[in-house]
Design a protein around this motif. Structure first.
Motif, PDB file in Angstrom:
ATOM      1  N   VAL A  66      40.507  58.108  54.696  1.00 58.29           N
ATOM      2  CA  VAL A  66      39.137  58.105  54.167  1.00 58.29           C
ATOM      3  C   VAL A  66      39.158  57.869  52.660  1.00 58.29           C
ATOM      4  O   VAL A  66      38.379  57.071  52.121  1.00 58.29           O
ATOM      5  CB  VAL A  66      38.415  59.425  54.499  1.00 58.29           C
ATOM      6  CG1 VAL A  66      37.097  59.538  53.732  1.00 58.29           C
ATOM      7  CG2 VAL A  66      38.155  59.527  55.997  1.00 58.29           C
ATOM      8  N   GLY A  67      40.065  58.565  51.952  1.00 55.42           N
ATOM      9  CA  GLY A  67      40.175  58.373  50.514  1.00 55.42           C
ATOM     10  C   GLY A  67      40.509  56.937  50.160  1.00 55.42           C
ATOM     11  O   GLY A  67      39.914  56.342  49.242  1.00 55.42           O
ATOM     12  N   GLN A  68      41.453  56.341  50.892  1.00 57.52           N
ATOM     13  CA  GLN A  68      41.852  54.959  50.612  1.00 57.52           C
ATOM     14  C   GLN A  68      40.755  53.959  50.976  1.00 57.52           C
ATOM     15  O   GLN A  68      40.605  52.925  50.320  1.00 57.52           O
ATOM     16  CB  GLN A  68      43.141  54.615  51.368  1.00 57.52           C
ATOM     17  CG  GLN A  68      44.334  55.509  51.046  1.00 57.52           C
ATOM     18  CD  GLN A  68      44.822  55.356  49.616  1.00 57.52           C
ATOM     19  OE1 GLN A  68      44.100  55.603  48.666  1.00 57.52           O
ATOM     20  NE2 GLN A  68      46.075  54.950  49.479  1.00 57.52           N
ATOM     21  N   LEU A  69      39.982  54.259  52.012  1.00 54.86           N
ATOM     22  CA  LEU A  69      38.868  53.378  52.363  1.00 54.86           C
ATOM     23  C   LEU A  69      37.811  53.367  51.259  1.00 54.86           C
ATOM     24  O   LEU A  69      37.190  52.328  50.993  1.00 54.86           O
ATOM     25  CB  LEU A  69      38.244  53.808  53.695  1.00 54.86           C
ATOM     26  CG  LEU A  69      39.011  53.393  54.957  1.00 54.86           C
ATOM     27  CD1 LEU A  69      38.425  54.073  56.187  1.00 54.86           C
ATOM     28  CD2 LEU A  69      38.984  51.873  55.134  1.00 54.86           C
ATOM     29  N   LEU A  70      37.601  54.506  50.618  1.00 55.08           N
ATOM     30  CA  LEU A  70      36.683  54.549  49.482  1.00 55.08           C
ATOM     31  C   LEU A  70      37.167  53.607  48.376  1.00 55.08           C
ATOM     32  O   LEU A  70      36.387  52.842  47.798  1.00 55.08           O
ATOM     33  CB  LEU A  70      36.576  55.979  48.943  1.00 55.08           C
ATOM     34  CG  LEU A  70      35.896  57.015  49.835  1.00 55.08           C
ATOM     35  CD1 LEU A  70      36.070  58.415  49.248  1.00 55.08           C
ATOM     36  CD2 LEU A  70      34.415  56.704  50.013  1.00 55.08           C
ATOM     37  N   VAL A  71      38.469  53.670  48.100  1.00 50.63           N
ATOM     38  CA  VAL A  71      39.045  52.807  47.064  1.00 50.63           C
ATOM     39  C   VAL A  71      38.953  51.342  47.479  1.00 50.63           C
ATOM     40  O   VAL A  71      38.630  50.461  46.664  1.00 50.63           O
ATOM     41  CB  VAL A  71      40.509  53.195  46.797  1.00 50.63           C
ATOM     42  CG1 VAL A  71      41.115  52.290  45.722  1.00 50.63           C
ATOM     43  CG2 VAL A  71      40.616  54.653  46.377  1.00 50.63           C
ATOM     44  N   ALA A 425      37.335  57.617  42.562  1.00 51.76           N
ATOM     45  CA  ALA A 425      38.024  58.039  41.341  1.00 51.76           C
ATOM     46  C   ALA A 425      38.556  59.463  41.480  1.00 51.76           C
ATOM     47  O   ALA A 425      39.699  59.750  41.082  1.00 51.76           O
ATOM     48  CB  ALA A 425      37.065  57.945  40.147  1.00 51.76           C
ATOM     49  N   ALA A 426      37.739  60.352  42.043  1.00 56.41           N
ATOM     50  CA  ALA A 426      38.176  61.737  42.237  1.00 56.41           C
ATOM     51  C   ALA A 426      39.386  61.794  43.167  1.00 56.41           C
ATOM     52  O   ALA A 426      40.362  62.520  42.904  1.00 56.41           O
ATOM     53  CB  ALA A 426      37.023  62.567  42.805  1.00 56.41           C
ATOM     54  N   TRP A 427      39.347  61.016  44.241  1.00 55.65           N
ATOM     55  CA  TRP A 427      40.461  60.984  45.187  1.00 55.65           C
ATOM     56  C   TRP A 427      41.744  60.496  44.508  1.00 55.65           C
ATOM     57  O   TRP A 427      42.809  61.099  44.660  1.00 55.65           O
ATOM     58  CB  TRP A 427      40.116  60.106  46.377  1.00 55.65           C
ATOM     59  CG  TRP A 427      41.315  59.554  47.091  1.00 55.65           C
ATOM     60  CD1 TRP A 427      41.759  58.274  47.111  1.00 55.65           C
ATOM     61  CD2 TRP A 427      42.271  60.305  47.879  1.00 55.65           C
ATOM     62  NE1 TRP A 427      42.915  58.157  47.847  1.00 55.65           N
ATOM     63  CE2 TRP A 427      43.242  59.389  48.326  1.00 55.65           C
ATOM     64  CE3 TRP A 427      42.374  61.645  48.237  1.00 55.65           C
ATOM     65  CZ2 TRP A 427      44.312  59.777  49.122  1.00 55.65           C
ATOM     66  CZ3 TRP A 427      43.460  62.031  49.027  1.00 55.65           C
ATOM     67  CH2 TRP A 427      44.404  61.102  49.469  1.00 55.65           C
ATOM     68  N   LEU A 428      41.652  59.409  43.748  1.00 63.33           N
ATOM     69  CA  LEU A 428      42.839  58.838  43.120  1.00 63.33           C
ATOM     70  C   LEU A 428      43.450  59.776  42.087  1.00 63.33           C
ATOM     71  O   LEU A 428      44.674  59.924  42.011  1.00 63.33           O
ATOM     72  CB  LEU A 428      42.481  57.503  42.456  1.00 63.33           C
ATOM     73  CG  LEU A 428      42.181  56.343  43.413  1.00 63.33           C
ATOM     74  CD1 LEU A 428      41.626  55.144  42.645  1.00 63.33           C
ATOM     75  CD2 LEU A 428      43.415  55.944  44.193  1.00 63.33           C
ATOM     76  N   ILE A 429      42.613  60.419  41.311  1.00 67.37           N
ATOM     77  CA  ILE A 429      43.124  61.342  40.290  1.00 67.37           C
ATOM     78  C   ILE A 429      43.803  62.540  40.941  1.00 67.37           C
ATOM     79  O   ILE A 429      44.910  62.942  40.554  1.00 67.37           O
ATOM     80  CB  ILE A 429      41.981  61.795  39.367  1.00 67.37           C
ATOM     81  CG1 ILE A 429      41.489  60.613  38.515  1.00 67.37           C
ATOM     82  CG2 ILE A 429      42.442  62.931  38.454  1.00 67.37           C
ATOM     83  CD1 ILE A 429      40.221  60.900  37.747  1.00 67.37           C
ATOM     84  N   LEU A 430      43.167  63.120  41.954  1.00 70.52           N
ATOM     85  CA  LEU A 430      43.749  64.282  42.635  1.00 70.52           C
ATOM     86  C   LEU A 430      45.047  63.923  43.345  1.00 70.52           C
ATOM     87  O   LEU A 430      46.017  64.680  43.303  1.00 70.52           O
ATOM     88  CB  LEU A 430      42.741  64.856  43.634  1.00 70.52           C
ATOM     89  CG  LEU A 430      41.517  65.558  43.029  1.00 70.52           C
ATOM     90  CD1 LEU A 430      40.522  65.930  44.125  1.00 70.52           C
ATOM     91  CD2 LEU A 430      41.942  66.809  42.255  1.00 70.52           C
ATOM     92  N   GLU A 431      45.072  62.747  43.980  1.00 72.58           N
ATOM     93  CA  GLU A 431      46.293  62.344  44.690  1.00 72.58           C
ATOM     94  C   GLU A 431      47.407  62.003  43.714  1.00 72.58           C
ATOM     95  O   GLU A 431      48.585  62.282  43.983  1.00 72.58           O
ATOM     96  CB  GLU A 431      45.994  61.157  45.604  1.00 72.58           C
ATOM     97  CG  GLU A 431      47.183  60.678  46.428  1.00 72.58           C
ATOM     98  CD  GLU A 431      47.669  61.670  47.475  1.00 72.58           C
ATOM     99  OE1 GLU A 431      48.534  61.286  48.283  1.00 72.58           O
ATOM    100  OE2 GLU A 431      47.206  62.838  47.471  1.00 72.58           O
ATOM    101  N   ALA A 432      47.076  61.410  42.569  1.00 75.18           N
ATOM    102  CA  ALA A 432      48.101  61.131  41.561  1.00 75.18           C
ATOM    103  C   ALA A 432      48.719  62.433  41.055  1.00 75.18           C
ATOM    104  O   ALA A 432      49.945  62.533  40.900  1.00 75.18           O
ATOM    105  CB  ALA A 432      47.495  60.340  40.399  1.00 75.18           C
ATOM    106  N   ILE A 433      47.884  63.436  40.800  1.00 75.79           N
ATOM    107  CA  ILE A 433      48.400  64.753  40.385  1.00 75.79           C
ATOM    108  C   ILE A 433      49.272  65.340  41.483  1.00 75.79           C
ATOM    109  O   ILE A 433      50.343  65.909  41.224  1.00 75.79           O
ATOM    110  CB  ILE A 433      47.229  65.699  40.046  1.00 75.79           C
ATOM    111  CG1 ILE A 433      46.478  65.198  38.807  1.00 75.79           C
ATOM    112  CG2 ILE A 433      47.737  67.125  39.825  1.00 75.79           C
ATOM    113  CD1 ILE A 433      45.195  65.954  38.516  1.00 75.79           C
ATOM    114  N   ASN A 434      48.832  65.196  42.715  1.00 79.03           N
ATOM    115  CA  ASN A 434      49.590  65.709  43.861  1.00 79.03           C
ATOM    116  C   ASN A 434      50.944  65.016  43.977  1.00 79.03           C
ATOM    117  O   ASN A 434      51.955  65.640  44.316  1.00 79.03           O
ATOM    118  CB  ASN A 434      48.772  65.506  45.139  1.00 79.03           C
ATOM    119  CG  ASN A 434      49.351  66.246  46.337  1.00 79.03           C
ATOM    120  OD1 ASN A 434      50.036  67.258  46.191  1.00 79.03           O
ATOM    121  ND2 ASN A 434      49.079  65.740  47.520  1.00 79.03           N
TER     122      ASN A 434
END
Length: 488
Positions: A66-71, A425-434
């Motif tokens: 779902v996160g990647q589909l948003l991107v 943007a929120a998904w990418l930032i959180l996943e990058a931190i993860n």
């Protein structure tokens, strides 16, 4: 980036140093499908995720999808406005100027180079196992990996009908392996209850909160690697007919198809594992192969190794296709060393064969450090590199919209554009931190901190190179205004 250089070529009669439009929607889809690859997605995360979080790791996959589909939807809007070679590099340059685009490109190229090296080595390993060579020497494995890399480079240098046919063939193999075997497991070898899909398999250590914070976030990081690379169709945008409309469809459809197949096949395998106790205790190193052999017999084990070799090789070819176009786009803008040499296209198809050869040489050289801890440090950066470069154009788009400087292209989300961009943007930032977060996965401390270490090193090196190559940011920003042909 001069206006002359960035004017898109017409569908026919392209100039000698302009890409030729030889891809359509189907070819762009197969390229994206091969790069994400359900086979790679399944085998790259299944075992480690199962051991980390138990069968319930499965729920990390739809979350990541779902996160990647948003991107992908945001990227669809970007490529519809700017259908240029290099995808995230071109979009970031348009939105934030030359320096901003350069850093997106720096992370992107590193991620792809390291992925190319890893995929060649992995493909060689599965190929050797398929022919019965189970304990090859290090140099022998590297030699086979070099042959695999040479074959992929040849396919990219020939391109045209050969590359398209090859990608279609590998797509059929992967569909058979993921959808076909998954269906057979569900229909005839389903031995575990569906409730097992909600079990931590003994990894929660008595605390659901601990499992969610530690185990589940860890497998979300793993899953982030398995469903990545959907932007690749945008890297060949100037070679795709009606790119403004075709590429958004190709990216979203390839991502949805591969993500769905990975979830489907992983569900089927979990429900068909004959002995979970042995798997979770670590007595079975490869639960996928053991489950397939238990269900279908030993012959399937060797066949699965061949399919794995095919899947990893096709992924390698797709990565090199995107990498070569991105490096070529950077050379066209004259912001990398050797740009004058690398920018030349050759052959009837106007291919960047010099860049393809360069990527093969660099990845081939990296193969020779595959037994060192340095190689582990380098590979650790490849995944977070994707998330960093993905985030830059998304954040740039949000900034452009806030300034009122955005005009949508042929593909637009309409009133959903802003909510989707903020969520992406929120998904990418959180996943990058993860991805960056250090985890005790090794007894060597700097391997656990490897992603952060490599991020710091490559950022410093990038700053030095960027300062040298992009000397006048103000003029570069002015030059980065592309001229877009209305005929695309």
């Amino acid at each position: 980036m001069s206006e002359l250089n960035m004017a898109l070529p017409a569908q026919a009669g392209a100039k000698p140093n302009e890409p030729v439009k030889e891809f359509g929607l189907w070819s762009a889809f197969t390229l994206g499908f091969s790069n994400i690859s359900p086979i790679l997605g399944i085998y790259s995360v299944f075992s480690i995720s199962l051991m980390s979080a138990g069968p319930a790791f499965l729920w990390s996959l739809p979350l990541v999808l779902v996160g990647q589909l948003l991107v992908a939807c945001v990227f669809g809007e970007l490529v519809s406005r700017w259908p240029f070679q290099g995808s995230v590099y071109a979009w970031a340059s348009q939105l934030g100027g030359a320096r901003y685009g350069w850093f997106a490109n720096w992370a992107y190229i590193w991620g792809m180079v390291l992925s190319l090296t890893f995929l060649a080595l992995a493909s060689a390993g599965y190929l050797l196992s398929a022919i019965g060579v189970n304990a090859p020497s290090e140099m022998f494995s590297i030699g086979v990996a070099l042959l695999v890399l040479a074959f992929g480079s040849f396919a990219n240098m020939v391109a045209g009908r050969f590359l398209k046919t090859l990608l279609t063939f590998t797509l059929c193999c992967e569909l058979t392996a993921s959808a076909g075997i998954g269906t057979a497991l569900l229909l005839f070898h389903h031995v575990n209850p569906f409730s097992i899909l909600f079990s931590g398999g003994g990894t929660n250590h008595g605390s659901t909160g601990h499992w969610l914070v530690v185990n589940f976030t860890e497998v979300v990081a793993f899953a982030g690697y398995s469903i990545c690379g959907f932007e690749i169709a945008g890297s060949i945008a100037e070679e795709v007919v009606e790119a403004r409309r075709a590429i958004p469809k190709a990216m979203i459809l390839a991502l949805a198809a591969v993500g769905g197949l990975v979830i489907y096949a992983c569900t089927a395998i979990i429900l068909a594992i004959p002995n979970f106790t042995s798997v979770m205790s670590g007595n079975i190193a490869d639960p996928i192969s053991s489950t397939l052999i238990s269900s279908f017999g030993p012959a399937v084990g060797r066949a699965s190794l061949i399919v794995l070799a095919v899947g990893f090789t096709s992924g390698m070819i797709a990565v090199q296709t995107a990498l070569s176009r991105t490096v070529w786009a950077t050379a066209r803008d004259n912001i990398i060393p050797g740009a004058t040499f690398l920018v030349k296209l050759s052959g009837q198809e106007h291919l960047p064969r010099r860049v393809i050869l360069l990527t093969a040489l660099i990845s081939g050289a990296l193969l020779f450090i595959n037994t060192t801890k340095l190689y582990s440090l380098l590979i650790s950066f490849s995944n977070v590199g994707y998330y960093i470069c993905y985030s830059l154009p998304v954040l740039g788009l949000i900034y452009a919209r806030r300034r009122g400087a955005w005009e949508p292209g042929a593909f637009s989300l309409g009133r959903w554009s802003n909510p989707v961009a903020y969520a992406a943007a929120a998904w990418l930032i959180l996943e990058a931190i993860n991805e960056v977060w250090p985890r005790p996965l090794s007894n060597v401390w700097y391997l656990n901190w490897g992603v952060l270490i490599m991020l710091c090193i490559l950022t410093v090196v990038g700053l030095i190179i960027c300062t040298k190559m992009v000397k006048n940011d103000a003029s570069q920003r002015e030059q980065s205004k592309f001229v877009v042909s209305d005929s695309i």
